[in-house]
Design a protein around this motif. Structure first.
Motif, PDB file in Angstrom:
ATOM      1  N   SER A 131       4.892   7.326  -2.849  1.00  0.00           N
ATOM      2  CA  SER A 131       4.320   6.437  -3.859  1.00  0.00           C
ATOM      3  C   SER A 131       3.290   5.523  -3.205  1.00  0.00           C
ATOM      4  O   SER A 131       3.226   5.411  -1.970  1.00  0.00           O
ATOM      5  CB  SER A 131       5.416   5.577  -4.492  1.00  0.00           C
ATOM      6  OG  SER A 131       5.722   4.471  -3.644  1.00  0.00           O
ATOM      7  N   PRO A 132       2.475   4.825  -3.999  1.00  0.00           N
ATOM      8  CA  PRO A 132       1.616   3.784  -3.432  1.00  0.00           C
ATOM      9  C   PRO A 132       2.467   2.749  -2.684  1.00  0.00           C
ATOM     10  O   PRO A 132       3.585   2.439  -3.086  1.00  0.00           O
ATOM     11  CB  PRO A 132       0.952   3.158  -4.665  1.00  0.00           C
ATOM     12  CG  PRO A 132       0.965   4.248  -5.689  1.00  0.00           C
ATOM     13  CD  PRO A 132       2.257   4.994  -5.457  1.00  0.00           C
ATOM     14  N   GLY A 133       1.938   2.248  -1.584  1.00  0.00           N
ATOM     15  CA  GLY A 133       2.653   1.246  -0.806  1.00  0.00           C
ATOM     16  C   GLY A 133       3.460   1.799   0.343  1.00  0.00           C
ATOM     17  O   GLY A 133       3.972   1.035   1.173  1.00  0.00           O
ATOM     18  N   CYS A 134       3.593   3.124   0.439  1.00  0.00           N
ATOM     19  CA  CYS A 134       4.302   3.714   1.576  1.00  0.00           C
ATOM     20  C   CYS A 134       3.404   3.715   2.816  1.00  0.00           C
ATOM     21  O   CYS A 134       2.176   3.787   2.711  1.00  0.00           O
ATOM     22  CB  CYS A 134       4.725   5.147   1.264  1.00  0.00           C
ATOM     23  SG  CYS A 134       6.132   5.283   0.134  1.00  0.00           S
ATOM     24  N   ALA A 135       4.020   3.651   3.981  1.00  0.00           N
ATOM     25  CA  ALA A 135       3.270   3.755   5.231  1.00  0.00           C
ATOM     26  C   ALA A 135       2.558   5.103   5.298  1.00  0.00           C
ATOM     27  O   ALA A 135       3.085   6.128   4.845  1.00  0.00           O
ATOM     28  CB  ALA A 135       4.215   3.593   6.419  1.00  0.00           C
ATOM     29  N   ALA A 136       1.359   5.101   5.860  1.00  0.00           N
ATOM     30  CA  ALA A 136       0.561   6.322   5.953  1.00  0.00           C
ATOM     31  C   ALA A 136       1.236   7.325   6.891  1.00  0.00           C
ATOM     32  O   ALA A 136       1.637   6.964   8.003  1.00  0.00           O
ATOM     33  CB  ALA A 136      -0.835   5.994   6.454  1.00  0.00           C
ATOM     34  N   PRO A 137       1.376   8.577   6.473  1.00  0.00           N
ATOM     35  CA  PRO A 137       2.100   9.550   7.295  1.00  0.00           C
ATOM     36  C   PRO A 137       1.408   9.907   8.601  1.00  0.00           C
ATOM     37  O   PRO A 137       2.049  10.375   9.537  1.00  0.00           O
ATOM     38  CB  PRO A 137       2.216  10.774   6.375  1.00  0.00           C
ATOM     39  CG  PRO A 137       1.110  10.620   5.388  1.00  0.00           C
ATOM     40  CD  PRO A 137       0.951   9.147   5.185  1.00  0.00           C
TER      41      PRO A 137
END
Length: 258
Positions: A142-148
């Motif tokens: 979702s929006p707001g997750c740390a970039a993989p």
């Protein structure tokens, strides 16, 4: 093989910016990785553009020789500038970012992990690694997750994002509703108004999606409402909850054979 001796070399400055700036990584479709083990692992699934390595690293890790033509030798002071950690690992790679379609995952993946607002790179990386280890087909963010593909997430995942389809979705509750529409059982991890994990269904003929929220906020009410059931991990010790990386990994292990 080219040799870079200046810390002010334009290519080195660009690599440092790529290490630090998510907007640049997104715009250029590239990401930065550090360490011989991580770079060798990523090279199995991601296209390597450039490998920077010191002579010491090249002599110590003969496997790096397979990237001849894409390898640039650097001096120790240059490696210190490139290092994103306190001590340089002497090997740095620029890779092309895999492009996965959320539409494809929503339409066809059978076993999914979905994360909502998990901001800590260590937790996201741990969950990506666990999802890959326990045979899940992909991950929705979702929006707001740390970039993989940030350096911290990559280190925690040991490159799992390169092997496992990972896609962003703009509206996670809507994505969960779409999954349920094609028969995927969506299970939300939540402390309250939830059932013990052992009571979760094991027969999910249409597939399964485990949904994890952030350690601080948990899942939104909308995400929980979009799921079939909320489940919790029973605790018998002195704490009432686990961090997102550990709790999610327990769920992924529990549902590894579903």
């Amino acid at each position: 093989m080219d040799l870079i001796t200046s810390r002010d070399n334009a290519k080195i400055k660009y690599a440092c910016r790529l290490r630090e700036e998510e907007k640049l990584r997104a715009a250029d479709g590239l990401f930065f990785a550090e360490g011989p083990k991580l770079c060798l692992e990523l090279a199995k699934s991601c296209a390597l553009r450039t490998l920077y390595a010191t002579r010491r690293a090249l002599d110590r890790t003969p496997e790096l020789a397979e990237f001849d033509g894409r390898t640039v030798e650097i001096t120790a002071p240059v490696a210190e500038k490139l290092a994103g950690t306190k001590s340089s690992q002497d090997v740095f790679g620029l890779f092309e970012t895999p492009c996965w379609s959320s539409e494809a995952l929503l339409a066809g993946a059978r076993r999914l992990l979905a994360l909502e607002g998990v901001q800590d790179p260590g937790n996201v990386g741990t969950l990506l690694r666990s999802a890959a280890a326990f045979g899940f087909d992909g991950v929705l963010l979702s929006p707001g997750c740390a970039a993989p593909f940030s350096p911290k997430t990559l280190r925690a995942s040991m490159g799992a994002a390169g092997r496992l389809p990972v896609a962003a979705v703009p509206d996670l509750p809507a994505a969960l509703t779409a999954l349920r529409g094609r028969g995927v059982t969506c299970l939300a991890a939540a402390l309250y108004h939830s059932r013990p994990l052992d009571e979760a269904p094991r027969d999910c003929p249409g597939g399964l999606c485990a949904v994890i929220g952030s350690e601080g906020q948990g899942l939104s009410d909308a995400a929980v409402a979009a799921c079939d059931m909320a489940v919790r991990i029973p605790m018998t010790g002195l704490v009432e909850s686990l961090n997102a990386g550990v709790a999610g990994s327990v769920l992924l292990w529990h549902f590894r054979g579903v």
